[in-house]
Design a protein around this motif. Structure first.
Motif, PDB file in Angstrom:
ATOM      1  N   ALA A  73       2.714  13.924  -9.415  1.00 19.40           N
ATOM      2  CA  ALA A  73       3.717  14.999  -9.471  1.00 19.40           C
ATOM      3  C   ALA A  73       4.222  15.185 -10.902  1.00 19.40           C
ATOM      4  O   ALA A  73       4.457  16.314 -11.357  1.00 19.40           O
ATOM      5  CB  ALA A  73       4.871  14.665  -8.534  1.00 19.40           C
ATOM      6  N   LEU A  74       4.391  14.063 -11.611  1.00 20.51           N
ATOM      7  CA  LEU A  74       4.851  14.141 -12.992  1.00 20.51           C
ATOM      8  C   LEU A  74       3.831  14.853 -13.877  1.00 20.51           C
ATOM      9  O   LEU A  74       4.201  15.680 -14.732  1.00 20.51           O
ATOM     10  CB  LEU A  74       5.113  12.727 -13.517  1.00 20.51           C
ATOM     11  N   LEU A  75       2.544  14.558 -13.671  1.00 21.02           N
ATOM     12  CA  LEU A  75       1.505  15.250 -14.441  1.00 21.02           C
ATOM     13  C   LEU A  75       1.531  16.747 -14.184  1.00 21.02           C
ATOM     14  O   LEU A  75       1.483  17.557 -15.122  1.00 21.02           O
ATOM     15  CB  LEU A  75       0.130  14.677 -14.071  1.00 21.02           C
ATOM     16  N   ALA A  76       1.604  17.106 -12.912  1.00 28.73           N
ATOM     17  CA  ALA A  76       1.644  18.532 -12.564  1.00 28.73           C
ATOM     18  C   ALA A  76       2.902  19.187 -13.123  1.00 28.73           C
ATOM     19  O   ALA A  76       2.868  20.318 -13.639  1.00 28.73           O
ATOM     20  CB  ALA A  76       1.567  18.697 -11.047  1.00 28.73           C
ATOM     21  N   GLU A  77       4.031  18.484 -13.008  1.00 25.95           N
ATOM     22  CA  GLU A  77       5.298  19.041 -13.502  1.00 25.95           C
ATOM     23  C   GLU A  77       5.223  19.331 -14.996  1.00 25.95           C
ATOM     24  O   GLU A  77       5.642  20.399 -15.459  1.00 25.95           O
ATOM     25  CB  GLU A  77       6.425  18.046 -13.213  1.00 25.95           C
ATOM     26  N   ARG A  78       4.688  18.387 -15.761  1.00 30.88           N
ATOM     27  CA  ARG A  78       4.622  18.574 -17.203  1.00 30.88           C
ATOM     28  C   ARG A  78       3.727  19.746 -17.577  1.00 30.88           C
ATOM     29  O   ARG A  78       4.044  20.531 -18.485  1.00 30.88           O
ATOM     30  CB  ARG A  78       4.112  17.291 -17.861  1.00 30.88           C
ATOM     31  N   ASP A  79       2.603  19.872 -16.878  1.00 28.04           N
ATOM     32  CA  ASP A  79       1.692  20.985 -17.161  1.00 28.04           C
ATOM     33  C   ASP A  79       2.356  22.317 -16.842  1.00 28.04           C
ATOM     34  O   ASP A  79       2.307  23.272 -17.639  1.00 28.04           O
ATOM     35  CB  ASP A  79       0.409  20.807 -16.353  1.00 28.04           C
ATOM     36  N   ILE A  80       3.006  22.389 -15.695  1.00 28.60           N
ATOM     37  CA  ILE A  80       3.657  23.644 -15.278  1.00 28.60           C
ATOM     38  C   ILE A  80       4.806  23.993 -16.215  1.00 28.60           C
ATOM     39  O   ILE A  80       4.925  25.141 -16.682  1.00 28.60           O
ATOM     40  CB  ILE A  80       4.153  23.522 -13.831  1.00 28.60           C
ATOM     41  N   GLU A  81       5.655  23.026 -16.512  1.00 23.00           N
ATOM     42  CA  GLU A  81       6.808  23.314 -17.360  1.00 23.00           C
ATOM     43  C   GLU A  81       6.381  23.699 -18.778  1.00 23.00           C
ATOM     44  O   GLU A  81       6.992  24.575 -19.406  1.00 23.00           O
ATOM     45  CB  GLU A  81       7.736  22.113 -17.399  1.00 23.00           C
ATOM     46  N   ARG A  82       5.322  23.053 -19.297  1.00 22.58           N
ATOM     47  CA  ARG A  82       4.861  23.390 -20.645  1.00 22.58           C
ATOM     48  C   ARG A  82       4.356  24.829 -20.697  1.00 22.58           C
ATOM     49  O   ARG A  82       4.718  25.607 -21.600  1.00 22.58           O
ATOM     50  CB  ARG A  82       3.752  22.426 -21.064  1.00 22.58           C
ATOM     51  N   ASN A  83       3.544  25.210 -19.716  1.00 23.32           N
ATOM     52  CA  ASN A  83       3.022  26.574 -19.701  1.00 23.32           C
ATOM     53  C   ASN A  83       4.125  27.598 -19.436  1.00 23.32           C
ATOM     54  O   ASN A  83       4.167  28.660 -20.084  1.00 23.32           O
ATOM     55  CB  ASN A  83       1.927  26.701 -18.632  1.00 23.32           C
ATOM     56  N   PHE A  84       5.010  27.248 -18.488  1.00 21.34           N
ATOM     57  CA  PHE A  84       6.086  28.202 -18.196  1.00 21.34           C
ATOM     58  C   PHE A  84       7.009  28.378 -19.406  1.00 21.34           C
ATOM     59  O   PHE A  84       7.557  29.462 -19.642  1.00 21.34           O
ATOM     60  CB  PHE A  84       6.881  27.741 -16.976  1.00 21.34           C
ATOM     61  N   GLU A  85       7.177  27.304 -20.173  1.00 20.52           N
ATOM     62  CA  GLU A  85       8.015  27.422 -21.371  1.00 20.52           C
ATOM     63  C   GLU A  85       7.366  28.366 -22.385  1.00 20.52           C
ATOM     64  O   GLU A  85       8.048  29.207 -23.002  1.00 20.52           O
ATOM     65  CB  GLU A  85       8.211  26.041 -21.981  1.00 20.52           C
ATOM     66  N   GLY A 110      12.671  12.432  -4.464  1.00 16.99           N
ATOM     67  CA  GLY A 110      12.666  11.349  -3.494  1.00 16.99           C
ATOM     68  C   GLY A 110      11.352  11.291  -2.746  1.00 16.99           C
ATOM     69  O   GLY A 110      10.416  12.043  -3.028  1.00 16.99           O
ATOM     70  N   SER A 111      11.295  10.373  -1.787  1.00 16.94           N
ATOM     71  CA  SER A 111      10.089  10.228  -0.973  1.00 16.94           C
ATOM     72  C   SER A 111      10.487   9.918   0.466  1.00 16.94           C
ATOM     73  O   SER A 111      11.541   9.316   0.706  1.00 16.94           O
ATOM     74  CB  SER A 111       9.179   9.128  -1.526  1.00 16.94           C
ATOM     75  N   PHE A 112       9.646  10.295   1.396  1.00 18.06           N
ATOM     76  CA  PHE A 112       9.887  10.063   2.816  1.00 18.06           C
ATOM     77  C   PHE A 112       8.587  10.309   3.562  1.00 18.06           C
ATOM     78  O   PHE A 112       7.630  10.890   3.009  1.00 18.06           O
ATOM     79  CB  PHE A 112      10.988  10.990   3.354  1.00 18.06           C
ATOM     80  N   SER A 113       8.544   9.876   4.809  1.00 14.65           N
ATOM     81  CA  SER A 113       7.385  10.122   5.670  1.00 14.65           C
ATOM     82  C   SER A 113       7.770  11.119   6.745  1.00 14.65           C
ATOM     83  O   SER A 113       8.861  11.036   7.325  1.00 14.65           O
ATOM     84  CB  SER A 113       6.894   8.821   6.312  1.00 14.65           C
ATOM     85  N   ALA A 154       0.839  -1.207   0.000  1.00 12.04           N
ATOM     86  CA  ALA A 154       0.000   0.000   0.000  1.00 12.04           C
ATOM     87  C   ALA A 154       0.867   1.247   0.000  1.00 12.04           C
ATOM     88  O   ALA A 154       0.585   2.220  -0.725  1.00 12.04           O
ATOM     89  CB  ALA A 154      -0.927  -0.006   1.211  1.00 12.04           C
ATOM     90  N   MET A 155       1.938   1.236   0.786  1.00 11.81           N
ATOM     91  CA  MET A 155       2.851   2.372   0.817  1.00 11.81           C
ATOM     92  C   MET A 155       3.565   2.529  -0.529  1.00 11.81           C
ATOM     93  O   MET A 155       3.733   3.648  -1.035  1.00 11.81           O
ATOM     94  CB  MET A 155       3.866   2.184   1.945  1.00 11.81           C
ATOM     95  N   ALA A 156       3.978   1.406  -1.126  1.00 12.47           N
ATOM     96  CA  ALA A 156       4.657   1.470  -2.422  1.00 12.47           C
ATOM     97  C   ALA A 156       3.723   2.008  -3.503  1.00 12.47           C
ATOM     98  O   ALA A 156       4.132   2.824  -4.348  1.00 12.47           O
ATOM     99  CB  ALA A 156       5.177   0.088  -2.811  1.00 12.47           C
ATOM    100  N   ARG A 157       2.447   1.560  -3.478  1.00 13.97           N
ATOM    101  CA  ARG A 157       1.479   2.071  -4.455  1.00 13.97           C
ATOM    102  C   ARG A 157       1.239   3.563  -4.260  1.00 13.97           C
ATOM    103  O   ARG A 157       1.115   4.312  -5.234  1.00 13.97           O
ATOM    104  CB  ARG A 157       0.164   1.302  -4.342  1.00 13.97           C
ATOM    105  N   ALA A 158       1.169   3.994  -2.997  1.00 12.30           N
ATOM    106  CA  ALA A 158       0.965   5.411  -2.720  1.00 12.30           C
ATOM    107  C   ALA A 158       2.145   6.232  -3.231  1.00 12.30           C
ATOM    108  O   ALA A 158       1.974   7.325  -3.788  1.00 12.30           O
ATOM    109  CB  ALA A 158       0.777   5.621  -1.218  1.00 12.30           C
ATOM    110  N   THR A 159       3.368   5.709  -3.058  1.00  8.60           N
ATOM    111  CA  THR A 159       4.548   6.410  -3.557  1.00  8.60           C
ATOM    112  C   THR A 159       4.493   6.545  -5.069  1.00  8.60           C
ATOM    113  O   THR A 159       4.777   7.619  -5.625  1.00  8.60           O
ATOM    114  CB  THR A 159       5.828   5.655  -3.141  1.00  8.60           C
ATOM    115  N   GLU A 160       4.121   5.461  -5.739  1.00  9.60           N
ATOM    116  CA  GLU A 160       4.044   5.494  -7.200  1.00  9.60           C
ATOM    117  C   GLU A 160       2.943   6.434  -7.672  1.00  9.60           C
ATOM    118  O   GLU A 160       3.113   7.180  -8.651  1.00  9.60           O
ATOM    119  CB  GLU A 160       3.797   4.078  -7.723  1.00  9.60           C
ATOM    120  N   THR A 161       1.802   6.402  -6.965  1.00  6.73           N
ATOM    121  CA  THR A 161       0.707   7.314  -7.324  1.00  6.73           C
ATOM    122  C   THR A 161       1.127   8.758  -7.158  1.00  6.73           C
ATOM    123  O   THR A 161       0.873   9.605  -8.033  1.00  6.73           O
ATOM    124  CB  THR A 161      -0.523   7.022  -6.442  1.00  6.73           C
TER     125      THR A 161
END
Length: 489
Positions: A45-57, A236-239, A33-40
């Motif tokens: 984050a990747l979706l948000a990053e791509r949207d932000i970087e595309r618009n900022f570009e 990275g990831s951490f709790s 469950a923790m591993a799935r949450a990390t992947e999710t």
């Protein structure tokens, strides 16, 4: 042979093994469950990053186009075409404010929204000071501020420096991005009721955070333990527990490679484990019930086996004892005699036998009935058993009213002494016997002792004891007689 204790122990061990296996599986599913949450979180984050970087570009290219146009005399000398040449469609995008060109004193000289620029001065803004003092900044993403031109709408500035041909400061090209863009973007990311998404400047300034709180925007969190983790690695990831709301979360972060920003996606532990806890509770309850049921069945089976073993033991005892008197039966007597005879021959020790016979017992039965006869037999048997104390001594019902006592390692004198005690005890019972010359139940006892020698059979001892019994009856009954035919050593 399997014992009841072994069955119960095996049942408990198997049940505990089942519980341990279940616990290991549940623990592994918790890790999953923790591993799935990390992947999710990473995917979001990747979706948000791509949207932000595309618009900022796109916005960065638009700003660069303005910089290039301002430095082009042909563009600047055509006022009617200047707006079309300087400002592309990106300047009218949703969540963007007007694109402005500021002169070296920070006054608006070109306004994408109006032909006549609005009157405003931004010399106090951080982005203006940064470009004025640092020629090589490039695209600058500033801290959140309340826009003066849009009624205080929270925004962040994207800006580039304008320079004269000699490299001196000529002003700033600015476009304001409303924070509502990030608010809408992050609100679309599903992270559960207690999840959080944030965009943070690398100096620790909070640009946007979901759930949204206007008091948090612009706050610097550089001293928070979470932020120290954010700047410790590219991603990275951490709790950790949030300093803003005290909720423990699994954090995934990434430093955007082309922007001075950090995207953070955090899912609360309570949300991550909610489904797991519900499932684990059901599975653990079923497993506990199954384990307890298995242990209960083990105990029940053990108790059943114990009862069966007890019944078998009782049956074995009944097969070896006389049901009326509780003494050994004649079959068991044969085994005892054989065993003691062999031992006596091996150790060269004395073996003594007593033959006990109730006097005039047939007349007692005829007078008092068979039930009274059975009671008398039981009472006599108890007297015999009470007067042989050693574990090696044994007594058996030979048949009818006759009993045999086997006395290993007992001299003739000792055997006679025990016989006398038995005779006296029977007489002292005081059981009425009108047909007896003594008026009560009595017994005659014959004693014989033999030191076994080669080629001598135990039947000789039995015959000698039986002969001594006959002598006791012939001489008046209620007495002990010793055999004179077998030598004793």
């Amino acid at each position: 042979m399997t014992t009841p204790h072994a069955i119960v122990a095996a049942g408990v061990v198997i049940a505990l093994s089942m519980v341990v296996i279940c616990a290991v599986v549940l623990y592994q599913s918790r890790l999953d469950a923790m591993a799935r949450a990390t992947e999710t979180s990473r995917n979001l984050a990747l979706l948000a990053e791509r949207d932000i970087e595309r618009n900022f570009e796109l916005y960065a290219l638009s700003l660069q186009a303005v910089v290039d146009g301002v430095n082009d005399p042909e563009v600047m000398n055509a006022p009617r075409l200047r707006g079309f040449a300087l400002f592309d469609r990106a300047a009218t995008a949703t969540y963007l404010g007007s694109m402005l060109v500021l002169d070296a004193e920070s006054n608006i000289v070109i306004d994408s929204a109006r032909d006549v620029p609005r009157k405003a001065n931004f010399s106090d803004r951080q982005y203006f000071k940064v470009h004025r003092d640092n020629p090589n900044v490039g695209l600058y993403v500033g801290d959140p501020y309340a826009s003066r031109l849009r009624n205080g709408a929270p925004s962040i500035p994207l800006s580039r420096r304008l320079s004269r041909p000699d490299g001196s400061f000529a002003g700033v090209v600015l476009i304001a991005l409303q924070l509502e863009y990030f608010h809408k973007l992050f609100a679309a990311l599903s992270l559960g009721p207690h999840g959080s998404v944030a965009l943070i400047a690398r100096d620790g300034t909070m640009v946007m955070r979901q759930p949204y709180d206007v008091k948090v925007i612009g706050r610097n969190i550089r001293n928070a333990s979470t932020f120290k983790q954010f700047v410790s690695a590219p991603e990275g990831s951490f709790s950790d527990t949030s300093t803003l709301d005290g909720i423990e979360r699994l954090y995934y972060f990434k430093n955007l490679p082309n922007l001075p920003l950090i995207i953070m996606v955090a899912e609360a532990h309570a949300d991550i484990y909610s489904a797991w806890e519900h499932r684990a509770l059901i599975i653990a309850s079923l497993m506990a019930a199954l384990a307890l049921g298995f242990i209960g069945l083990s105990f029940a089976f053990g108790a059943q086996l114990r009862r069966r073993m007890r019944a078998e033991s009782e049956l074995a005892m009944l097969a070896r004892t006389d049901g009326l008197t509780g003494l050994n039966n004649r079959r068991t007597l044969g085994e005892i005699l054989d065993q003691e005879w062999r031992r006596a021959k091996r150790t060269r020790s004395v073996l003594s036998l007593l033959f006990v016979d109730i006097d005039r017992f047939k007349m007692y039965n005829d007078t008092y009935g068979h039930q009274a006869g059975d009671d008398a037999l039981a009472a006599v048997a108890k007297c015999i058993g009470d007067n042989i104390r050693r574990p090696t001594d044994s007594a058996a019902r030979y048949g009818g009213e006759e009993f045999v006592v086997v006395l290993p390692d007992t001299s003739p004198e000792g055997a006679a002494s025990i016989a006398e005690k038995i005779r006296a005890a029977i007489s002292n019972l005081g059981i009425e016997h009108r047909a007896s010359e003594y008026g009560r139940v009595t017994a005659s006892i014959g004693a014989a002792a033999w030191t076994p020698e080669q080629d001598v059979d135990v039947s000789a001892v039995i015959r000698a004891a039986d002969q001594a019994l006959y002598d006791a009856k012939a001489t008046g009954r209620n007495r002990v007689a010793q055999s004179k035919l077998i030598p004793a050593y």
